[in-house]
Design a protein around this motif. Structure first.
Motif, PDB file in Angstrom:
ATOM      1  N   ILE A  13      75.542  37.638  32.876  1.00  0.00           N
ATOM      2  CA  ILE A  13      75.584  36.821  34.092  1.00  0.00           C
ATOM      3  C   ILE A  13      74.326  35.966  34.127  1.00  0.00           C
ATOM      4  O   ILE A  13      73.210  36.493  34.149  1.00  0.00           O
ATOM      5  N   LEU A  14      74.501  34.652  34.132  1.00  0.00           N
ATOM      6  CA  LEU A  14      73.376  33.724  34.189  1.00  0.00           C
ATOM      7  C   LEU A  14      73.047  33.450  35.655  1.00  0.00           C
ATOM      8  O   LEU A  14      73.799  32.771  36.359  1.00  0.00           O
ATOM      9  N   ALA A  15      71.921  33.986  36.116  1.00  0.00           N
ATOM     10  CA  ALA A  15      71.595  33.931  37.540  1.00  0.00           C
ATOM     11  C   ALA A  15      70.125  33.594  37.768  1.00  0.00           C
ATOM     12  O   ALA A  15      69.511  34.084  38.712  1.00  0.00           O
ATOM     13  N   GLY A  16      69.567  32.752  36.919  1.00  0.00           N
ATOM     14  CA  GLY A  16      68.143  32.457  37.012  1.00  0.00           C
ATOM     15  C   GLY A  16      67.799  31.122  37.635  1.00  0.00           C
ATOM     16  O   GLY A  16      66.623  30.770  37.729  1.00  0.00           O
ATOM     17  N   GLY A  17      68.814  30.362  38.079  1.00  0.00           N
ATOM     18  CA  GLY A  17      68.569  29.013  38.588  1.00  0.00           C
ATOM     19  C   GLY A  17      67.878  29.008  39.941  1.00  0.00           C
ATOM     20  O   GLY A  17      67.854  30.010  40.664  1.00  0.00           O
ATOM     21  N   LEU A  18      67.351  27.839  40.291  1.00  0.00           N
ATOM     22  CA  LEU A  18      66.623  27.690  41.553  1.00  0.00           C
ATOM     23  C   LEU A  18      67.547  27.646  42.760  1.00  0.00           C
ATOM     24  O   LEU A  18      67.129  27.986  43.869  1.00  0.00           O
ATOM     25  N   GLY A  19      68.779  27.194  42.579  1.00  0.00           N
ATOM     26  CA  GLY A  19      69.704  27.116  43.712  1.00  0.00           C
ATOM     27  C   GLY A  19      69.209  26.197  44.817  1.00  0.00           C
ATOM     28  O   GLY A  19      69.399  26.477  46.002  1.00  0.00           O
ATOM     29  N   SER A  20      68.610  25.084  44.426  1.00  0.00           N
ATOM     30  CA  SER A  20      67.947  24.225  45.412  1.00  0.00           C
ATOM     31  C   SER A  20      68.916  23.606  46.411  1.00  0.00           C
ATOM     32  O   SER A  20      68.556  23.401  47.576  1.00  0.00           O
ATOM     33  N   LEU A  22      71.530  24.951  47.677  1.00  0.00           N
ATOM     34  CA  LEU A  22      71.974  25.954  48.648  1.00  0.00           C
ATOM     35  C   LEU A  22      70.826  26.546  49.454  1.00  0.00           C
ATOM     36  O   LEU A  22      71.050  27.165  50.495  1.00  0.00           O
ATOM     37  N   ALA A  23      69.597  26.354  48.996  1.00  0.00           N
ATOM     38  CA  ALA A  23      68.434  27.010  49.599  1.00  0.00           C
ATOM     39  C   ALA A  23      68.332  26.853  51.107  1.00  0.00           C
ATOM     40  O   ALA A  23      68.032  27.831  51.815  1.00  0.00           O
ATOM     41  N   PRO A  24      68.573  25.656  51.674  1.00  0.00           N
ATOM     42  CA  PRO A  24      68.446  25.536  53.125  1.00  0.00           C
ATOM     43  C   PRO A  24      69.420  26.406  53.913  1.00  0.00           C
ATOM     44  O   PRO A  24      69.166  26.733  55.075  1.00  0.00           O
ATOM     45  N   ARG A  25      70.525  26.784  53.270  1.00  0.00           N
ATOM     46  CA  ARG A  25      71.544  27.587  53.961  1.00  0.00           C
ATOM     47  C   ARG A  25      71.280  29.079  53.879  1.00  0.00           C
ATOM     48  O   ARG A  25      71.775  29.836  54.721  1.00  0.00           O
ATOM     49  N   ILE A  26      70.534  29.531  52.876  1.00  0.00           N
ATOM     50  CA  ILE A  26      70.415  30.981  52.670  1.00  0.00           C
ATOM     51  C   ILE A  26      68.990  31.483  52.844  1.00  0.00           C
ATOM     52  O   ILE A  26      68.733  32.677  52.668  1.00  0.00           O
ATOM     53  N   GLY A  27      68.054  30.589  53.169  1.00  0.00           N
ATOM     54  CA  GLY A  27      66.734  30.981  53.634  1.00  0.00           C
ATOM     55  C   GLY A  27      65.947  31.951  52.777  1.00  0.00           C
ATOM     56  O   GLY A  27      65.771  33.109  53.160  1.00  0.00           O
ATOM     57  N   GLY A  28      65.452  31.495  51.630  1.00  0.00           N
ATOM     58  CA  GLY A  28      64.546  32.317  50.850  1.00  0.00           C
ATOM     59  C   GLY A  28      65.185  33.394  50.007  1.00  0.00           C
ATOM     60  O   GLY A  28      64.502  34.289  49.506  1.00  0.00           O
ATOM     61  N   LYS A  29      66.489  33.325  49.820  1.00  0.00           N
ATOM     62  CA  LYS A  29      67.182  34.263  48.948  1.00  0.00           C
ATOM     63  C   LYS A  29      67.546  33.556  47.644  1.00  0.00           C
ATOM     64  O   LYS A  29      67.800  32.357  47.629  1.00  0.00           O
TER      65      LYS A  29
END
Length: 247
Positions: A13-20, A22-29
């Motif tokens: 499972i490739l899960a190392g991205g920044l997720g920029s 989505l970041a505003p929606r999930i608050g520091g996760k």
């Protein structure tokens, strides 16, 4: 009904991205811990893979990896071996897969983008790959509008002949659903990349016939954008119920 298709398959499972996005929606996760129906998306992925018999998960982590490891260690134990590989800088999907390659023991292996779900039968997917001459098989799903994803062009014998970039084309077509079955030879080639993208840097160098598409019309969701994340609870709720996940 639990299948056993993944019982002797390593799942990365490739899960190392920044997720920029989505970041505003999930608050520091980290993105993989984004709540869907009140539960982290990663829990759903684990339950889904376990339902198809998965026994070994290699979890490629980077951004906020400590949160992911802490969640797994503190919460429900899964009947699977989970291997953590934490990169200290952004490597891209090819670099991340190269980074975790030392942990892969069983071939072909399955590689999954950590923000995607596709309701496909892994038994048929793996059988298709083994019966073909492909080094890599991409799970491809039919969607009504390829504009956000880009389009895969496929020949009559399932060879992928081109990737059309994201753009203004709003027609229906097949897209890359973010799940790959990869042979030893393909993963050995990936090891030559310290950084880069599977789609752009690796797949573009494979010759015709090495890259095939397993096609179908599957339920599909990725949670990587605010728009798709908003739809995820509705799309995944039937699968939460089927897998016994209490929201």
């Amino acid at each position: 009904m639990v299948s056993r298709c993944l019982s002797d398959v390593d799942v990365i499972i490739l899960a190392g991205g920044l997720g920029s996005r989505l970041a505003p929606r999930i608050g520091g996760k980290p993105k993989v811990l984004a709540p869907v129906n009140g539960r982290p998306f990663l829990e759903f992925l684990f339950r889904w893979l376990s339902s198809q018999g998965a026994k070994k998960i290699i979890l490629s982590l980077g951004y906020l990896a400590d949160q992911v490891i802490e969640y797994i260690e503190k919460n429900e134990k899964y009947d699977m071996k989970i291997v953590y590989a934490v990169e200290d800088k952004q490597l891209g999907t090819a670099g991340a897969l190269s980074f975790v390659s030392e942990y892969i023991e069983n071939y072909p292996a399955i590689v999954i983008n950590g923000d995607s779900f596709v309701n496909a039968d892994f038994c048929n997917l793996i059988e298709f790959h083994k019966n073909s001459s492909a080094l890599v098989t991409i799970l491809s799903t039919l969607v009504g509008d390829v504009k956000r994803f880009g389009e895969i062009k496929v020949s009559g014998n399932a060879d992928i002949v081109s990737f059309r970039e994201k753009g203004n084309n709003s027609s229906s077509g097949y897209i890359n659903a973010g799940i790959y079955v990869m042979s030893y030879e393909a993963l050995d080639f990936v090891k030559t990349f310290d950084i880069g993208s599977l789609e752009i840097d690796v797949f573009s160098q494979l010759k015709l016939g090495d890259l095939k598409a397993y096609r179908g019309k599957f339920d599909f969701i990725d949670i990587g954008t605010p728009q798709s994340y908003e739809r995820s609870s509705e799309v995944l709720r039937p699968y939460f119920d089927r897998l016994g996940i209490i929201s």
